[in-house]
Design a protein around this motif. Structure first.
Motif, PDB file in Angstrom:
ATOM      1  N   TYR A 216     -16.100  15.574  19.273  1.00 23.13           N
ATOM      2  CA  TYR A 216     -15.152  14.586  19.797  1.00 23.13           C
ATOM      3  C   TYR A 216     -13.840  14.785  19.054  1.00 23.13           C
ATOM      4  CZ  TYR A 216     -13.307   9.932  20.958  1.00 23.13           C
ATOM      5  OH  TYR A 216     -12.545   8.894  21.420  1.00 23.13           O
ATOM      6  N   GLU A 238     -25.898   9.607  24.535  1.00 23.92           N
ATOM      7  CA  GLU A 238     -25.468   8.704  23.454  1.00 23.92           C
ATOM      8  C   GLU A 238     -26.567   8.486  22.401  1.00 23.92           C
ATOM      9  OE1 GLU A 238     -22.400   8.446  23.674  1.00 23.92           O
ATOM     10  OE2 GLU A 238     -22.038   7.099  21.986  1.00 23.92           O
ATOM     11  N   LEU A 241     -26.261  10.827  19.418  1.00 24.36           N
ATOM     12  CA  LEU A 241     -24.906  10.898  18.850  1.00 24.36           C
ATOM     13  C   LEU A 241     -24.893  11.537  17.456  1.00 24.36           C
ATOM     14  CD1 LEU A 241     -21.882  10.078  19.024  1.00 24.36           C
ATOM     15  CD2 LEU A 241     -22.518   7.841  18.122  1.00 24.36           C
ATOM     16  N   LYS A 245     -22.716  14.858  16.268  1.00 19.87           N
ATOM     17  CA  LYS A 245     -21.798  14.960  15.121  1.00 19.87           C
ATOM     18  C   LYS A 245     -22.168  16.132  14.230  1.00 19.87           C
ATOM     19  CE  LYS A 245     -20.023  10.300  14.568  1.00 19.87           C
ATOM     20  NZ  LYS A 245     -20.233   8.986  13.966  1.00 19.87           N
ATOM     21  N   SER A 250     -20.199  17.160  21.646  1.00 19.74           N
ATOM     22  CA  SER A 250     -19.814  15.846  22.147  1.00 19.74           C
ATOM     23  C   SER A 250     -20.938  15.224  22.957  1.00 19.74           C
ATOM     24  CB  SER A 250     -18.586  15.950  23.062  1.00 19.74           C
ATOM     25  OG  SER A 250     -17.507  16.545  22.389  1.00 19.74           O
ATOM     26  N   THR A 251     -20.887  13.912  23.078  1.00 17.88           N
ATOM     27  CA  THR A 251     -21.762  13.225  24.034  1.00 17.88           C
ATOM     28  C   THR A 251     -21.008  13.106  25.361  1.00 17.88           C
ATOM     29  OG1 THR A 251     -20.937  11.023  23.532  1.00 17.88           O
ATOM     30  CG2 THR A 251     -22.752  11.851  22.158  1.00 17.88           C
ATOM     31  N   GLN A 254     -18.348  10.515  25.135  1.00 15.38           N
ATOM     32  CA  GLN A 254     -17.141  10.975  24.434  1.00 15.38           C
ATOM     33  C   GLN A 254     -16.283  11.867  25.332  1.00 15.38           C
ATOM     34  OE1 GLN A 254     -19.095  12.740  21.008  1.00 15.38           O
ATOM     35  NE2 GLN A 254     -18.591  10.980  19.717  1.00 15.38           N
TER      36      GLN A 254
END
Lengths: 304, 304
Positions: A216, A238, A241, A245, A250-251, A254
């Motif tokens: 993100y 999500e 998540l 990271k 990314s999700t 995001q």
């Protein structure tokens, strides 16, 4: 057929599955083809999607993970066997050449075309390539290794002549080029005919942004602001998540936030983790933030 | 399920088509898997055919043309991501290591298993590998670059105990192993029970020979004589015999002649040139010489 479209050859992530293949896309701008990434199996997908090998002039590589470049040796060999003579330019981080040169030395001796490497600085937003109809810019991304996305910006097209009007004013052929580019016409009698009466404006130039792989990363927003189409990776849902990271991915949510905040016109997501048999959750999570999100899939052709 | 079979993952030639993929096979001997060649897309085909990655212990590469080895980096990366820890052995001409080492140095850092290269002398018929159930031998082939085929020879299996007889003679468990391997049994009273009364012979060990790529080459006949199954390349139809000679490939008819003269039990052909949309002619030409020739195809599982 739209005159500017993207072909999704593969939108899976590192582990290929029976549902999704490694990353590759072909941008088609008025029948000239530009490839982005070239995962294993890309050349077979080109055959399946009837993408013409001879129209390919430039390949843009985002980063040196295998699922984004292991298809290059096979594709380059095939272009050689198909009798290609015109140069092929491979744009990407400098490691692309480190990887490909020795492989080509072993497998591509005697090939009748040159492969030229153009090193892209993945840390800056800068011009990578331009030709008559297009300019391509790098988009610095945040991943585990040097990575960039690519912004494809169509160049302004010439205005369309209104044939009835140029006939009426008996505009000579030699003046047409200037008129297409915006000049007024002055008749032999000295009368000025405003350009707007002789032409219809060309369609607004379009822009496509490819952003994969990336954590993100809000710093891309000013670069991709308002693009007609954004492809943004959405490796995870999500619930994963933390894993996103950790791996600099990314999700789906995001991806949609970036799209919403950059006010892009349309969003297509991809680069799905092999862990999801069903992408309904990813799609719903993106849709909640950016309604109309397109769930990318192999074989899709999307007008920009 | 046969306990010794081959899975055809790909049986096309240099140019992949929508009909045929680059060369790869998996030999399955009682659930232990041995791969022969690994063209681009092999790992996806393994998924499609539900071949279990974890069962793969050895990969045999015939020669260093891309359509026989461009799938290796992707497959090895995937094995790493799947958490493999056991050694993988890649057998092949010495150039295989020249090709793979630098690619692995770039892409496979931190992988938790070792890849060991075993150099095969492609000019001699010699033992390449053996384990408890199998020995694998090289078959020198005639191609544009150093190339060999592989002969998979099952080891003799132990005889089957006839439970009713060993119960009758009250044979102790500790003697069973020797009896399976052919020894007679001597009762505590000194009576000799011949082995033939206690066991049924095991099935005759089977042999599979893989010969691709190669020009018509009669010197392989003594090596593959009488094998249960022969895979022989048949790149061209008889009308393209000149092209076959020029490129060191075989026609379907030549493949069948080798099979007939080596008195193999069954023949499967493959490695078809992309020029043939329809393989009826190749099949007919082989059948005329070796009736029952199997036209190899992606997804086929053939018992040896």
């Amino acid at each position: 057929m739209a005159d500017f479209s993207i072909n999704i050859l593969g939108c899976g992530s590192a582990l290929p599955t029976t549902r999704h293949l490694a990353t590759s896309q072909v941008v088609d701008l008025r029948d000239k083809l530009y490839m982005i990434d070239c995962g294993e199996g890309t050349q077979v997908q080109m055959r399946n999607m009837r993408v013409r090998f001879g129209r390919l002039a430039h390949i843009f590589i985002s980063h040196l993970h295998g699922d984004h470049c292991f298809g290059l040796p096979g594709l380059i060999s095939t272009l050689g066997m198909l009798g290609r003579t015109g140069e092929l330019v491979v744009h990407g981080p400098k490691e692309v050449e480190t990887y490909l040169r020795p492989v080509m030395d072993l497998f591509c001796r005697g090939m009748e075309f040159d492969v030229r490497f153009n090193t892209v600085d993945t840390r800056s937003h800068s011009l990578v390539m331009e030709d008559r109809s297009l300019s391509v810019w790098s988009i610095p991304l945040k991943h585990r290794i040097p990575t960039c996305g690519y912004l494809f910006a169509e160049k302004p097209k010439e205005a369309h002549i209104i044939r009835e009007m140029t006939d009426f004013y008996q505009v000579p052929v030699r003046c047409m080029k200037d008129i297409k580019q915006g000049q007024d016409y002055v008749t032999p009698e000295g009368e000025v005919i405003p350009n707007a009466r002789l032409t219809r404006p060309a369609a607004t130039p379009k822009r496509y942004a490819f952003c994969s792989d990336t954590a993100y990363n809000r710093s891309i927003i000013p670069i991709i602001e308002g693009v007609d189409l954004l492809y943004h990776e959405a490796t995870f849902a999500e619930c994963d998540l933390a894993r996103a990271k950790e791996t600099f991915h990314s999700t789906a949510r995001q991806a949609a936030e970036i799209a919403r905040d950059a006010q892009v016109k349309r969003l297509v997501i991809g680069h799905y983790s092999a862990r999801y048999d069903d992408l309904t959750d990813l799609h719903r999570e993106a849709e909640a933030v950016f309604p109309g999100t397109i769930l990318g899939n192999e074989g899709m052709v999307i007008p920009v």
